[in-house]
Write a protein that holds these residues in place. Structure first.
Motif, PDB file in Angstrom:
ATOM      1  N   PRO A 233       0.802  -1.230   0.000  1.00  0.00           N
ATOM      2  CA  PRO A 233       0.000   0.000   0.000  1.00  0.00           C
ATOM      3  C   PRO A 233       0.834   1.280   0.000  1.00  0.00           C
ATOM      4  O   PRO A 233       1.749   1.448   0.799  1.00  0.00           O
ATOM      5  N   GLY A 234       0.476   2.179  -0.922  1.00  0.00           N
ATOM      6  CA  GLY A 234       1.143   3.461  -1.017  1.00  0.00           C
ATOM      7  C   GLY A 234       2.425   3.434  -1.818  1.00  0.00           C
ATOM      8  O   GLY A 234       2.978   4.481  -2.153  1.00  0.00           O
ATOM      9  N   SER A 235       2.915   2.228  -2.141  1.00  0.00           N
ATOM     10  CA  SER A 235       4.176   2.109  -2.864  1.00  0.00           C
ATOM     11  C   SER A 235       3.975   1.495  -4.243  1.00  0.00           C
ATOM     12  O   SER A 235       4.212   2.143  -5.266  1.00  0.00           O
ATOM     13  N   ARG A 236       3.522   0.231  -4.276  1.00  0.00           N
ATOM     14  CA  ARG A 236       3.402  -0.440  -5.569  1.00  0.00           C
ATOM     15  C   ARG A 236       2.313  -1.502  -5.508  1.00  0.00           C
ATOM     16  O   ARG A 236       2.063  -2.101  -4.448  1.00  0.00           O
ATOM     17  N   ALA A 237       1.681  -1.732  -6.665  1.00  0.00           N
ATOM     18  CA  ALA A 237       0.626  -2.746  -6.751  1.00  0.00           C
ATOM     19  C   ALA A 237       0.687  -3.408  -8.113  1.00  0.00           C
ATOM     20  O   ALA A 237       1.221  -2.849  -9.076  1.00  0.00           O
ATOM     21  N   LYS A 238       0.145  -4.622  -8.182  1.00  0.00           N
ATOM     22  CA  LYS A 238       0.026  -5.340  -9.450  1.00  0.00           C
ATOM     23  C   LYS A 238      -1.412  -5.840  -9.579  1.00  0.00           C
ATOM     24  O   LYS A 238      -1.974  -6.411  -8.630  1.00  0.00           O
ATOM     25  N   VAL A 239      -1.968  -5.632 -10.764  1.00  0.00           N
ATOM     26  CA  VAL A 239      -3.346  -6.038 -11.035  1.00  0.00           C
ATOM     27  C   VAL A 239      -3.346  -6.921 -12.276  1.00  0.00           C
ATOM     28  O   VAL A 239      -2.863  -6.515 -13.335  1.00  0.00           O
ATOM     29  N   ALA A 240      -3.853  -8.148 -12.135  1.00  0.00           N
ATOM     30  CA  ALA A 240      -3.921  -9.090 -13.259  1.00  0.00           C
ATOM     31  C   ALA A 240      -5.315  -9.037 -13.868  1.00  0.00           C
ATOM     32  O   ALA A 240      -6.314  -9.175 -13.163  1.00  0.00           O
ATOM     33  N   VAL A 241      -5.377  -8.821 -15.185  1.00  0.00           N
ATOM     34  CA  VAL A 241      -6.663  -8.714 -15.868  1.00  0.00           C
ATOM     35  C   VAL A 241      -6.718  -9.692 -17.050  1.00  0.00           C
ATOM     36  O   VAL A 241      -5.686 -10.131 -17.553  1.00  0.00           O
ATOM     37  N   PHE A 242      -7.940  -9.998 -17.472  1.00  0.00           N
ATOM     38  CA  PHE A 242      -8.106 -10.938 -18.582  1.00  0.00           C
ATOM     39  C   PHE A 242      -9.469 -10.712 -19.225  1.00  0.00           C
ATOM     40  O   PHE A 242     -10.424 -10.312 -18.567  1.00  0.00           O
ATOM     41  N   ALA A 243      -9.530 -10.971 -20.535  1.00  0.00           N
ATOM     42  CA  ALA A 243     -10.803 -10.909 -21.268  1.00  0.00           C
ATOM     43  C   ALA A 243     -10.931 -12.182 -22.085  1.00  0.00           C
ATOM     44  O   ALA A 243     -10.032 -12.513 -22.854  1.00  0.00           O
ATOM     45  N   TYR A 244     -12.009 -12.924 -21.895  1.00  0.00           N
ATOM     46  CA  TYR A 244     -12.208 -14.167 -22.639  1.00  0.00           C
ATOM     47  C   TYR A 244     -12.495 -13.879 -24.109  1.00  0.00           C
ATOM     48  O   TYR A 244     -12.204 -14.676 -24.984  1.00  0.00           O
TER      49      TYR A 244
END
Length: 501
Positions: A233-244
Motif C-alpha cells: 500500500p502506497g508504494s506499488r501494486a500489481k493487477v492481473a486482468v483478462f478478457a475471454y
C-alpha cells in the motif's frame, strides 16, 4: 388521551419512526404490541396469556386472553376444559379459547415503562437492521466524511451508522481532519452490544479492485475480469486482468491497454486517489510460467524453470536485470509471488549457467561414484535428462535400449547397478533414522529419502510429523522429494494425524 382513541396517533408515530430509522413498520407494530402486553399482563395477572394486537390500518387496540382447550386442565390460567367453553364468553381461534378483555387506562409510571420498552426494543431493532445492511455491503467502496479522530484512528459517517478506519488501514502519509471527504472500502462488519462495528480500509486490495471497477467501464460491464490484486500500500501494486473475448463493438482490444487508458489516463486517476502508488496492470494467464513472465512486466525473461512436483520456479533474466526483477528490498518479486501464488527465485543468465555447470558435475559425479561409470557415459546420461538413481531405475529396459549405443546387456547392467546402489542408499537412510531413535511408524509412512531430512530437523515421531504444516514439510524436503507433489505430502500429514488420533 384515552387508550380507546389513541389509534390514529399511534399509527402516525409508528410510521414516522419507521421512516426516520429505516425500520419495518410491521416489526415496529409488534414492538408496540409487546410493550402494551407487558403492562396489561401485570393488571390481569402475569400467569395468564395476555396478548395485545394493534390494527395496522386503524390503530385500534384489541386486548385478549388465550387458553388452550383440553379435557384435562392442569393450569386454569392457560387452559380451559372443553365443556366450560359452552357457557364462557369467547370464541375458538386456531384451537385456542380467546376472550376479549376491557382496556384499562395507563398510569404515568406505566406510560414511562412502555416508553422505556419501546426505546430499548427500537434500538435493538435498529442495531440489527444496521448490522444486516452493512454486512451485505462488505466488499463495497463508499464515500464517507470524517466525523471525529480517535487517537490515530479515523471515525467516519456512513449515514445510518459510524465506521472506523484504523491507522493501519490508511496509507502511511495520509492524515485527515474533521469534515474531510474520502473514499474507503468496507472489509468487515462485527456485531457489538452498542451497535455494529464497521471497519473500512484504504490499503486493502479490494479497495484497488473497486477503484478499477469504477474507473474502467469495460470491467463494470464484464468485458474484462480482474483475476488478482496485490499491493504494497502506497508504494506499488500489481493487477492481473483478462478478457475471454478480445473483441468489443466489432473491434479488437487489449485488456491491459484498456485498463491503463489512453496515455495512461485511467491508471493515473487511480494513482491520484492512492497518493501516487505505482500500479502495474498485467495480463493474466492460466499457464503459470507465462503468468510469471507477464507479472514481471518490464523485465526481460529468458526462461522459467519449475522444480518437479513443487510450486517453486526459477526465473532467469539477462545479466544486469536481476536487481530490477527483484525490486527494492525484494518488493517486485514478492508482489509477483503473491499475485501468481508461487515461490520464485530470480537468477541472472551467468548465475544460471554456473549453476547448470555445477549441477552437471554433481550428477556426473553421482553416476561415476555410485554406478562405477566412466565420465563419458555419466556425461551422456546427464545430457539425456537423467538426474538421479531413481530416474534410471524407473526407466524401462526398452526405453534405455533406445539411447544411442545402448544394447540389451548395457541397459540391464545399468539398471541392476542403479537398483543395487539405490537399495544400499535407502538402507543407510533407514539405519540412520533408527540410530537417532526415530519412530518405526514414521519410518513406514515416509520414503527413505525423507528420513534424513526429518532427522536434520529433529522430526522423529509420528506426532511431530502430524503437527507440521505443508509449508514446513516442503521446506524441510527441498531436493529430496523425488517427484512427491504437494498433494501427496499433504496426504501424508493427514494420514499421520489420523494415526495419532
Amino acid at each position: 388521551m384515552s387508550v380507546y382513541n389513541i389509534g390514529p396517533v399511534l399509527l402516525k408515530e409508528i410510521e414516522g419512526l419507521a421512516k426516520e430509522k429505516f425500520l419495518d413498520k410491521e416489526a415496529l407494530l409488534s414492538i408496540f404490541e409487546l410493550a402494551f402486553s407487558k403492562i396489561y399482563s401485570k393488571h390481569y395477572g402475569t400467569r395468564n396469556d395476555i396478548r395485545v394486537s394493534i390494527h395496522p390500518e386503524t390503530g385500534d387496540i384489541n386486548l385478549t386472553r388465550h387458553r388452550l382447550i383440553t379435557d384435562e386442565v392442569t393450569c386454569p390460567f392457560k387452559q380451559i376444559h372443553s365443556k366450560d367453553t359452552l357457557n364462557a364468553k369467547g370464541k375458538i381461534v386456531d384451537g385456542e379459547w380467546v376472550e376479549s378483555l376491557p382496556l384499562l387506562e395507563f398510569s404515568r409510571s406505566e406510560v414511562s415503562s412502555i416508553l422505556k420498552t419501546l426505546q430499548h426494543e427500537t434500538q435493538e431493532m435498529e442495531r440489527k437492521a444496521q448490522y444486516e445492511e452493512f454486512k451485505s455491503r462488505v466488499g463495497e467502496m463508499v464515500s464517507v466524511t470524517v466525523k471525529r479522530l480517535e487517537g490515530r484512528n479515523v471515525v467516519v459517517d456512513l449515514g445510518r451508522a459510524e465506521g472506523i478506519i484504523l491507522r493501519s488501514e490508511l496509507l502511511k502519509w495520509e492524515n485527515y481532519s474533521i469534515n474531510d471527504r474520502l473514499k474507503a472500502y468496507i472489509y468487515a462488519v462485527r456485531r457489538e452490544q452498542k451497535g455494529p462495528q464497521i471497519f473500512l480500509s484504504r490499503t486493502h486490495s479490494g479497495f484497488l479492485h473497486e477503484l478499477f471497477v469504477r474507473e474502467v467501464d469495460e470491467i463494470a460491464q464484464g468485458l474484462i475480469e480482474i483475476k488478482g490484486v496485490v499491493r504494497d500500500p502506497g508504494s506499488r501494486a500489481k493487477v492481473a486482468v483478462f478478457a475471454y473475448n478480445f473483441t468489443s463493438k466489432g473491434r479488437n482490444f487489449s485488456p491491459v491497454g484498456t485498463c491503463v487508458g489512453i496515455r495512461g489516463n485511467r491508471v493515473k486517476a487511480i494513482q491520484e486517489e492512492l497518493k501516487g502508488e505505482q500500479i502495474d496492470v498485467v495480463l493474466w494467464s492460466q499457464e503459470t510460467p507465462e503468468f510469471i513472465v507477464n507479472a514481471l512486466s518490464s523485465v526481460e525473461v529468458l526462461k522459467v524453470v519449475v522444480e518437479k512436483g513443487t510450486n517453486q520456479y526459477t526465473v532467469v533474466v539477462p545479466d544486469g536485470q536481476k536487481n530490477l526483477a527483484i525490486g527494492r528490498e525484494g518488493q517486485n518479486v514478492s508482489l509477483v509471488c503473491k499475485l501468481t501464488g508461487t515461490n520464485i527465485n530470480i537468477m541472472s543468465a551467468s548465475e544460471e549457467q554456473k549453476k547448470r555447470s555445477q549441477d552437471l558435475q554433481e550428477r556426473m559425479g553421482l553416476f561415476v561414484q555410485r554406478l562405477d561409470l566412466d565420465e563419458f557415459l555419466a556425461h551422456f546420461l546427464v545430457l539425456q535428462g537423467f538426474e538421479s538413481l531413481q530416474d534410471i531405475v524407473f526407466t524401462s529396459q526398452e526405453e534405455l535400449m533406445q539411447l544411442e549405443g545402448f544394447t540389451l546387456e548395457i541397459a540391464q547392467e545399468l539398471r541392476a547397478r542403479a537398483l543395487e546402489a539405490l537399495e544400499e542408499e535407502e538402507k543407510n537412510h533407514r539405519n540412520m533414522f533408527v540410530a537417532h531413535q526415530g519412530d518405526p511408524k514414521l519410518m513406514e509412512l515416509c520414503s527413505p529419502y525423507m528420513l534424513e531430512a526429518l532427522v536434520a530437523n529433529k522430526i522423529l515421531t509420528l506426532k511431530d510429523f502430524s503437527e507440521l504444516s505443508l509449508e514446513e514439510l516442503e521446506d524441510y524436503l527441498k531436493g529430496v522429494r523425488h517427484g512427491l507433489s504437494s498433494q501427496a505430502l499433504g496426504d501424508l500429514i493427514m494420514k499421520a494425524r489420523t494415526l495419532c488420533a
